[in-house]
Design a protein around this motif. Structure first.
Motif, short mmCIF file in Angstrom:
data_model
loop_
_atom_site.label_atom_id
_atom_site.label_comp_id
_atom_site.label_asym_id
_atom_site.label_seq_id
_atom_site.Cartn_x
_atom_site.Cartn_y
_atom_site.Cartn_z
N THR A 134 18.55 -23.74 -47.14
CA THR A 134 17.32 -23.06 -46.73
C THR A 134 16.13 -23.60 -47.51
N GLU A 135 16.40 -24.31 -48.57
CA GLU A 135 15.31 -24.82 -49.41
C GLU A 135 15.35 -26.35 -49.43
N PRO A 136 14.19 -27.01 -49.34
CA PRO A 136 14.18 -28.47 -49.45
C PRO A 136 14.79 -28.95 -50.77
N LEU A 137 14.63 -28.13 -51.83
CA LEU A 137 15.15 -28.57 -53.13
C LEU A 137 16.67 -28.71 -53.14
N GLN A 138 17.35 -27.84 -52.37
CA GLN A 138 18.81 -27.92 -52.29
C GLN A 138 19.24 -29.27 -51.72
N LEU A 139 18.52 -29.65 -50.67
CA LEU A 139 18.81 -30.92 -50.02
C LEU A 139 18.51 -32.08 -50.97
N MET A 140 17.38 -31.97 -51.67
CA MET A 140 17.00 -33.05 -52.60
C MET A 140 18.01 -33.15 -53.72
N GLU A 141 18.54 -32.02 -54.17
CA GLU A 141 19.54 -32.06 -55.24
C GLU A 141 20.79 -32.79 -54.75
N ALA A 142 21.18 -32.49 -53.50
CA ALA A 142 22.38 -33.14 -52.96
C ALA A 142 22.17 -34.65 -52.87
N ILE A 143 21.00 -35.07 -52.41
CA ILE A 143 20.72 -36.51 -52.28
C ILE A 143 20.68 -37.13 -53.68
N SER A 144 20.00 -36.42 -54.59
CA SER A 144 19.87 -36.92 -55.95
C SER A 144 21.24 -37.09 -56.60
N ASN A 145 22.16 -36.16 -56.35
CA ASN A 145 23.50 -36.29 -56.92
C ASN A 145 24.22 -37.53 -56.40
N LEU A 146 23.92 -37.93 -55.19
CA LEU A 146 24.57 -39.11 -54.63
C LEU A 146 24.06 -40.41 -55.23
N TYR A 147 22.77 -40.39 -55.61
CA TYR A 147 22.16 -41.66 -56.04
C TYR A 147 21.82 -41.72 -57.52
N ASN A 148 21.96 -40.61 -58.23
CA ASN A 148 21.69 -40.63 -59.66
C ASN A 148 22.94 -40.20 -60.41
N ASN A 149 23.85 -41.10 -60.57
CA ASN A 149 25.04 -40.77 -61.34
C ASN A 149 24.74 -41.05 -62.82
N PRO A 150 24.64 -40.00 -63.64
CA PRO A 150 24.20 -40.21 -65.03
C PRO A 150 25.08 -41.17 -65.80
N GLU A 151 26.34 -41.33 -65.37
CA GLU A 151 27.19 -42.23 -66.15
C GLU A 151 26.81 -43.69 -65.94
N THR A 152 26.31 -44.00 -64.76
CA THR A 152 25.97 -45.39 -64.50
C THR A 152 24.47 -45.62 -64.48
#
Ligand SMILES: Nc1ncnc2c1ncn2[C@@H]1O[C@H](COP(=O)(O)OP(=O)(O)OP(=O)(O)O)[C@@H](O)[C@H]1O
Ligand SMILES: [Mg+2]
Length: 438
Positions: free
Chosen positions: A151-169
């Motif tokens: 319901t929130e754009p931030l939720q979607l952005m978090e999901a995308i961010s998790n796919l492309y910002n892997n803190p280990e790499t």
């Protein structure tokens, strides 16, 4: 299954889709969603929605600062339209499809979609049912993420961010921009002391970037005679990489380095938005925390740094010009950063003897923002620290302001939350007269 389900690292790959391994943000406490959704690299996203509401969420996300480098195209027609589209066109980095079809039907359609997806393309499915069997089937088919009705754009952005910002790499650092509501109100002093406190408290690397190229005081405040640092990086941002960055930084303590300003006047400094952005990006990829000390000027690049930063810390002294300027800044930032926290307000040089002042309470009501810290005018402590090239904490750890800097550091990193202030301002008519507009 939670509303925001993470993909299972053990899921098999299938067709043209691969499985992402989203990493959790490291930190001592749970971060708010706005902090967990990190800036997303230069990728392309194509979305195929069924409902206008979902298209609207995507549109808002596409305009957010975190997606400023991302190319987003939003289409209607759900998975079927996606299949038709990708039979003819190359696939982007990420496909987002919305579907309200029954389970078997969704899976069938996704199988068709995977046949026309390039290897490496990730897929996020947005559904309307919280169905654990469907969720598992999707992961098994290589879908990266299943979101139930975000319901929130931030939720979607978090999901995308998790796919492309892997803190280990790919570690992605946090950027904190410090700006004064007026010149000389102590913004740099607060940036340096809070940055230093952050590095000491979290025992993690912090870089302070001094963007006041002609007159910056970072070198003086840390008693360093630094290399030209940031000016070299800004003049040829394309050359800046991890190795050069290391050479240009001046180490002040175990965890704190400065990107110092050249402070010479025999050259011109033409900072561009793109150059500044690129330099901050390289630092962000290499250091967990970057505090940017901005001069009190208004240019395309200062505005861009403020709009793009993870957090903005505005320092104001208690007079009318500061109030007007702080209001303009807060209004602009609230407008340009709708999905973000409010900027943080620090009131500095308060209670100067004999000086008539506008009260902190009046500031808070006028700006509808509670100050995260109120620092008294203290000529002795601040003067001594500045002249010695020391932080306040080093000079006198028991000074009231030393505690204030530790708290500002906690606030910036969301270890303490800022509160909005309510009630209408007694200064509202005056502000109205000053015609503060966006
Ligand atoms: N609370 C305070 N009490 C007394 N002096 C202070 C206080 N805060 C800062 N100062 C002093 O005020 C002076 C200006 O501070 P600073 O350079 O940090 O301001 P600034 O907002 O960054 O200025 P500029 O507009 O030049 O960037 C410094 O000498 C500093 O030591
Ligand atoms: Mg300054």
């Amino acid at each position: 299954m939670s509303k925001h389900a993470h993909s299972d690292p053990g899921a098999e790959e299938m067709g043209g889709m691969d499985v992402a391994l989203p990493g959790a943000e490291s930190g001592l406490v749970e971060q708010p969603v706005s902090a967990r959704a990190r800036p997303i690299p230069r990728i392309s996203i194509q979305a195929f929605c069924e409902n206008a509401a979902m298209a609207e969420i995507l549109q808002v996300a596409a305009e957010d600062r975190r997606l400023s480098k991302v190319h987003v195209a939003v289409h209607m027609g759900g998975i079927e339209a996606a299949v038709a589209h990708f039979q003819e066109n190359p696939t982007p980095n990420l496909v987002i499809v919305e579907s309200s079809l029954p389970r078997d039907h969704v899976l069938m359609e996704l199988d068709r979609l995977s046949e026309c997806c390039d290897p490496g393309t990730k897929v996020i499915v947005v559904g309307h049912v919280n169905d654990v069997v469907l969720y598992r089937d999707l992961l098994r088919r290589g879908v990266s993420e299943y979101l139930v009705d975000p319901t929130e754009p931030l939720q979607l952005m978090e999901a995308i961010s998790n796919l492309y910002n892997n803190p280990e790499t790919e570690p992605v650092g946090h950027v904190y921009a410090f700006v004064g509501a007026k010149g000389g109100v102590g913004s740099s002093t607060i940036c340096h002391n809070a940055g230093w406190a952050l590095s000491e408290q979290l025992k993690t690397n912090v870089v302070i970037a001094d963007l006041d190229l002609a007159f910056g005081t970072t070198g003086l405040d840390f008693n360093q005679d630094p290399v030209q640092g940031i000016a070299d990086a800004l003049s040829s941002p394309d050359r800046l990489d991890e190795v050069l960055l290391d050479r240009l930084l001046t180490k002040c303590s175990e965890h704190l380095s400065i990107f110092a300003a050249p402070v010479v006047l025999d050259r011109d400094y033409d900072i561009t938005v793109a150059g500044c952005d690129q330099v901050i990006d390289v630092v962000r990829q290499n250091v967990p925390y970057l505090a940017v000390d901005l001069p009190h000027t208004w240019t395309a690049w200062t505005k861009s740094v403020l709009v793009q930063a993870d957090e903005v810390i505005i320092t104001a002294a208690p007079d009318l010009a500061n109030l007007r300027n702080a209001k303009s800044l807060v209004d602009l930032l609230r407008h340009a950063r709708r999905n973000d926290n409010n900027p943080r307000l620090v009131m500095n040089m308060v209670n100067m003897p004999k000086r008539p002042e506008i009260s902190v309470k009046e500031f808070e009501t006028a700006l509808d923002l509670k100050a995260i810290s109120v620092i008294d005018f203290d000529a002795e402590v601040f003067g001594q620290a500045a002249n010695n090239g020391q932080m306040i904490e080093e000079l006198n750890p028991r000074a009231k302001s030393a505690a204030a800097f530790r708290e500002i550091a906690l606030d910036m990193t969301h270890r303490r939350e800022a509160q909005p202030a309510k009630k209408s301002s007694p200064l509202a008519p005056l502000l109205e007269k000053l015609k503060i507009k966006l």
